[in-house]
Design a protein around this motif. Structure first.
Motif, PDB file in Angstrom:
ATOM      1  N   PRO A  44       0.742  -1.148   0.175  1.00  0.00           N
ATOM      2  CA  PRO A  44      -0.209  -0.026  -0.009  1.00  0.00           C
ATOM      3  C   PRO A  44       0.796   1.448   0.105  1.00  0.00           C
ATOM      4  O   PRO A  44       0.322   2.316  -0.354  1.00  0.00           O
ATOM      5  CB  PRO A  44      -0.817  -0.101   1.237  1.00  0.00           C
ATOM      6  N   THR A  45       2.298   1.302   0.251  1.00  0.00           N
ATOM      7  CA  THR A  45       2.875   2.200   0.470  1.00  0.00           C
ATOM      8  C   THR A  45       3.819   2.455  -0.748  1.00  0.00           C
ATOM      9  O   THR A  45       4.753   3.462  -0.610  1.00  0.00           O
ATOM     10  CB  THR A  45       3.680   2.395   1.748  1.00  0.00           C
ATOM     11  N   ASP A  46       3.685   1.601  -1.562  1.00  0.00           N
ATOM     12  CA  ASP A  46       4.622   1.505  -2.790  1.00  0.00           C
ATOM     13  C   ASP A  46       3.917   2.484  -3.953  1.00  0.00           C
ATOM     14  O   ASP A  46       2.861   2.968  -3.587  1.00  0.00           O
ATOM     15  CB  ASP A  46       4.597   0.116  -3.402  1.00  0.00           C
ATOM     16  N   SER A  47       4.747   2.937  -4.892  1.00  0.00           N
ATOM     17  CA  SER A  47       4.338   3.390  -6.106  1.00  0.00           C
ATOM     18  C   SER A  47       4.470   2.806  -7.052  1.00  0.00           C
ATOM     19  O   SER A  47       5.928   2.846  -7.564  1.00  0.00           O
ATOM     20  CB  SER A  47       4.726   5.021  -6.100  1.00  0.00           C
ATOM     21  N   PRO A  48       3.637   2.265  -8.061  1.00  0.00           N
ATOM     22  CA  PRO A  48       2.246   2.319  -7.984  1.00  0.00           C
ATOM     23  C   PRO A  48       1.744   1.180  -6.662  1.00  0.00           C
ATOM     24  O   PRO A  48       2.579   0.137  -6.221  1.00  0.00           O
ATOM     25  CB  PRO A  48       1.711   1.657  -9.208  1.00  0.00           C
ATOM     26  N   ALA A  49       0.834   1.664  -6.067  1.00  0.00           N
ATOM     27  CA  ALA A  49       0.222   0.849  -4.541  1.00  0.00           C
ATOM     28  C   ALA A  49      -0.443  -0.264  -5.060  1.00  0.00           C
ATOM     29  O   ALA A  49      -1.269  -0.138  -5.962  1.00  0.00           O
ATOM     30  CB  ALA A  49      -0.367   1.838  -3.730  1.00  0.00           C
ATOM     31  N   ASN A  50      -0.391  -1.248  -4.240  1.00  0.00           N
ATOM     32  CA  ASN A  50      -1.359  -2.462  -4.145  1.00  0.00           C
ATOM     33  C   ASN A  50      -1.534  -3.112  -5.660  1.00  0.00           C
ATOM     34  O   ASN A  50      -2.699  -3.152  -6.300  1.00  0.00           O
ATOM     35  CB  ASN A  50      -2.610  -2.130  -3.808  1.00  0.00           C
ATOM     36  N   SER A 110      11.824  -9.944  -2.546  1.00  0.00           N
ATOM     37  CA  SER A 110      11.447  -9.291  -1.080  1.00  0.00           C
ATOM     38  C   SER A 110      11.583  -8.061  -0.931  1.00  0.00           C
ATOM     39  O   SER A 110      11.234  -7.409   0.077  1.00  0.00           O
ATOM     40  CB  SER A 110      12.516 -10.286  -0.139  1.00  0.00           C
ATOM     41  N   TRP A 111      11.824  -7.273  -1.992  1.00  0.00           N
ATOM     42  CA  TRP A 111      12.240  -5.844  -1.947  1.00  0.00           C
ATOM     43  C   TRP A 111      10.800  -4.957  -1.953  1.00  0.00           C
ATOM     44  O   TRP A 111       9.796  -5.489  -2.496  1.00  0.00           O
ATOM     45  CB  TRP A 111      13.043  -5.318  -2.689  1.00  0.00           C
ATOM     46  N   PRO A 112      10.819  -3.533  -1.545  1.00  0.00           N
ATOM     47  CA  PRO A 112       9.628  -2.882  -1.830  1.00  0.00           C
ATOM     48  C   PRO A 112      10.071  -2.272  -3.205  1.00  0.00           C
ATOM     49  O   PRO A 112      11.191  -2.279  -3.588  1.00  0.00           O
ATOM     50  CB  PRO A 112       9.843  -1.591  -0.741  1.00  0.00           C
ATOM     51  N   ARG A 113       8.803  -2.034  -3.764  1.00  0.00           N
ATOM     52  CA  ARG A 113       8.906  -1.428  -5.480  1.00  0.00           C
ATOM     53  C   ARG A 113      10.068  -0.317  -5.608  1.00  0.00           C
ATOM     54  O   ARG A 113      10.823  -0.257  -6.510  1.00  0.00           O
ATOM     55  CB  ARG A 113       7.673  -0.982  -5.867  1.00  0.00           C
ATOM     56  N   SER A 114      10.201   0.407  -4.578  1.00  0.00           N
ATOM     57  CA  SER A 114      11.067   1.427  -4.676  1.00  0.00           C
ATOM     58  C   SER A 114      12.742   1.228  -4.749  1.00  0.00           C
ATOM     59  O   SER A 114      13.352   2.099  -5.311  1.00  0.00           O
ATOM     60  CB  SER A 114      11.050   2.660  -3.490  1.00  0.00           C
ATOM     61  N   ASP A 115      13.085   0.079  -4.238  1.00  0.00           N
ATOM     62  CA  ASP A 115      14.392  -0.443  -4.454  1.00  0.00           C
ATOM     63  C   ASP A 115      14.595  -1.238  -5.714  1.00  0.00           C
ATOM     64  O   ASP A 115      15.784  -1.163  -6.017  1.00  0.00           O
ATOM     65  CB  ASP A 115      14.817  -1.372  -3.215  1.00  0.00           C
ATOM     66  N   PHE A 116      13.784  -1.368  -6.488  1.00  0.00           N
ATOM     67  CA  PHE A 116      14.009  -1.925  -7.864  1.00  0.00           C
ATOM     68  C   PHE A 116      14.733  -0.747  -8.769  1.00  0.00           C
ATOM     69  O   PHE A 116      14.537   0.266  -8.652  1.00  0.00           O
ATOM     70  CB  PHE A 116      12.672  -2.210  -8.507  1.00  0.00           C
ATOM     71  N   LYS A 117      15.764  -1.237  -9.519  1.00  0.00           N
ATOM     72  CA  LYS A 117      16.345  -0.338 -10.429  1.00  0.00           C
ATOM     73  C   LYS A 117      16.046  -0.409 -12.012  1.00  0.00           C
ATOM     74  O   LYS A 117      15.519  -1.497 -12.468  1.00  0.00           O
ATOM     75  CB  LYS A 117      17.766  -0.715 -10.363  1.00  0.00           C
ATOM     76  N   LEU A 118      15.742   0.678 -12.453  1.00  0.00           N
ATOM     77  CA  LEU A 118      15.346   0.934 -13.960  1.00  0.00           C
ATOM     78  C   LEU A 118      16.615   0.242 -14.787  1.00  0.00           C
ATOM     79  O   LEU A 118      17.826   0.836 -14.581  1.00  0.00           O
ATOM     80  CB  LEU A 118      15.051   2.392 -14.345  1.00  0.00           C
TER      81      LEU A 118
END
Length: 487
Positions: A44-50, A110-118
């Motif tokens: 829910p806190t990621d972007s995009p969420a859920n 296991s990571w939040p979406r924000s830690d993924f790298k383009l």
């Protein structure tokens, strides 16, 4: 997550790598499809969420990039294989995919979406299928955004020139034939827009009087012509400023012309600034026919041995084959390479001479009867000046000729052409090889144009050698990168 943390994760055998693909599509309205190879759901806190990334990627997921030795632009392509075993995605074939944005991200499940790298940003070429259970999403880098005409603006009106393209002039050009746009007023045009200067106008080689309107790239003759009108010009001004180097002109052309001009967000500005600073040689090019943007920037950049490239983040860069180099950004040793993948890829041809053509005379005029000095008449009868450098020792040792095909450039100055010819000769008068090897994704940050120190127990690499990366083929799905390096 820091860059160091991410690099350590790439090298870790315990990491569970996950590919996320975000692709735009029109299925009645513009939307984004979220795909993955393993399945992933944002919090829910990621972007995009859920958001659920469907686990339907079953192969492909590769893209290649290269730095051509001849300076020509290189378009990078790849495919993403999408599972359609249940036929529940047949309708995807009827959606609009072409030229839609696609992004590929790499991270851990296991990571939040924000830690993924383009790791890739480009466009969709299209979606197709040649198998019952698979869809193929063809992707390409953003270089293809420049794969269109630089201008299709014609004169119009009712004169015999009405269907002629209005010319474009970048940098300084000599003895070009302007477009007659008003035969009554004796008005001519050399560029579709503001220019810096009309140096001179000639009638059958003889200087004549004229009145220039620099804001529109036009001039008017004082008297009716008796022969062919030509002129020498300092061309386009961009936002009031005149530029005449390969890097400057490339930057402004790709931001100004074409179907979808780029913005600064599409460009690696620090790379461009560095290149422009290091390459002050004046150049010029005149376009009177329909021309592709990629061809224009290739002609400009290849004049100084460079190419336009796109990095994995979708940023345009200018890169150059420039060996030898003592500095390097990366290291690769035998332990980093996949077993038995290190091999000789190509043996480059020895060159004992280089001939560069420069300072183009755009309209060759032979047998002018104008009373001009003989040396001037000789120049007007010749299309190019040439700078030649050679090495007789190399020619003898390798039994190669010093008579070679000239290479055309947009350079203007003799010393610049001679310097560039010498640089190219020094590059290829020694025997050079390219080598290829495969690694896992731990070397993802090594990019085309980068320098890397390579150590191996084959082909003379027991002593480390500094090489330049000239191609990179990524297979994210199979955790593999194949590099080709030149030394």
């Amino acid at each position: 997550m820091t860059e160091t943390d991410y690099d350590n994760w790439l090298r870790s055998p315990s990491s569970i790598k996950c590919i996320l693909v975000e692709v735009k599509v029109n299925n009645g309205s513009e939307t984004t499809f979220y795909l993955s190879d393993k399945g992933y759901t944002t919090s829910p806190t990621d972007s995009p969420a859920n958001t659920v990334y469907l686990p339907i990627i079953k192969g492909g997921l590769g893209v290649s990039s290269s730095l051509p030795l001849d300076g020509s632009p290189s378009l990078s392509w790849g495919d993403i294989e999408i599972d359609n075993t249940q036929a529940d995605r047949d309708d995807w074939l009827f959606y609009t995919w072409k030229n839609k944005q696609v992004q590929v991200f790499l991270g851990d499940v296991s990571w939040p979406r924000s830690d993924f790298k383009l790791v890739f940003q480009g466009k969709v070429d299209d979606l197709s299928s040649n198998a019952r259970d698979t869809l193929f999403l063809s992707i390409r880098d953003k270089m293809n955004d420049l794969n269109n005409s630089i201008s299709e603006v014609i004169l119009g009106g009712t004169t015999t020139q009405k269907n002629s393209l209005i010319p474009l002039c970048f940098g300084e050009v000599h003895n070009v034939e302007p477009l007659l746009i008003d035969p009554v007023l004796l008005k001519y045009q050399v560029h579709n827009g503001a220019i810096e200067r009309i140096i001179e106008v000639r009638d059958n080689g003889v200087p004549v009087s004229f009145t220039a309107t620099l804001g529109s790239g036009t001039f008017v003759l004082a008297n009716s012509p008796v022969g062919t009108i030509t002129c020498s010009v300092q061309g386009a001004k961009f936002s009031g400023s005149y530029y005449n180097t390969a890097g400057d002109l490339t930057y402004h052309i790709i931001k100004t012309y074409g179907l979808n001009p780029l913005t600064d967000s599409d460009i690696d500005l620090s790379n461009f600034i560095s290149f422009i600073s290091a390459h002050p040689q004046p150049v010029g090019i005149y376009l009177s026919d329909k021309t592709n943007i990629l061809s224009v920037v290739s002609e400009l950049l290849s004049s100084v041995g460079a190419s336009l490239t796109v990095n994995p983040e979708g940023k345009f860069q200018i890169q150059k084959i420039n060996l030898p180099s003592g500095s390097y950004a990366h290291t690769v040793s035998k332990k980093d390479m996949k077993e038995k993948s290190f091999r000789v890829a190509t043996k480059e041809q020895i060159q004992a001479a280089i001939v560069l053509r420069y300072c183009k005379n755009y309209l060759v005029q032979e047998n002018l009867q104008s009373g001009l000095p003989a040396e001037h008449l000789a120049l007007y009868a010749k299309e190019w000046l040439e700078a030649k450098v050679s090495d007789s020792v190399v020619a003898s040792n390798f039994s190669v000729s010093t008579t070679v095909e000239p290479q055309e450039t947009a350079l203007l100055v003799t010393t610049d052409a001679s310097t560039e010819a010498t640089r190219r000769l020094n590059l290829y008068k020694v025997q050079r090889y390219s080598y290829s090897f495969s690694t896992d994704l731990s070397k993802l940050r090594m990019n085309v144009g980068d320098y890397v120190q390579v150590t191996q127990d084959r082909f003379g690499f027991t002593t480390p050698k500094v090489c330049q990366i000239i191609s990179k083929n990524i297979d994210w799905f199979n955790n593999n990168i194949e590099f080709e390096v030149l030394t």
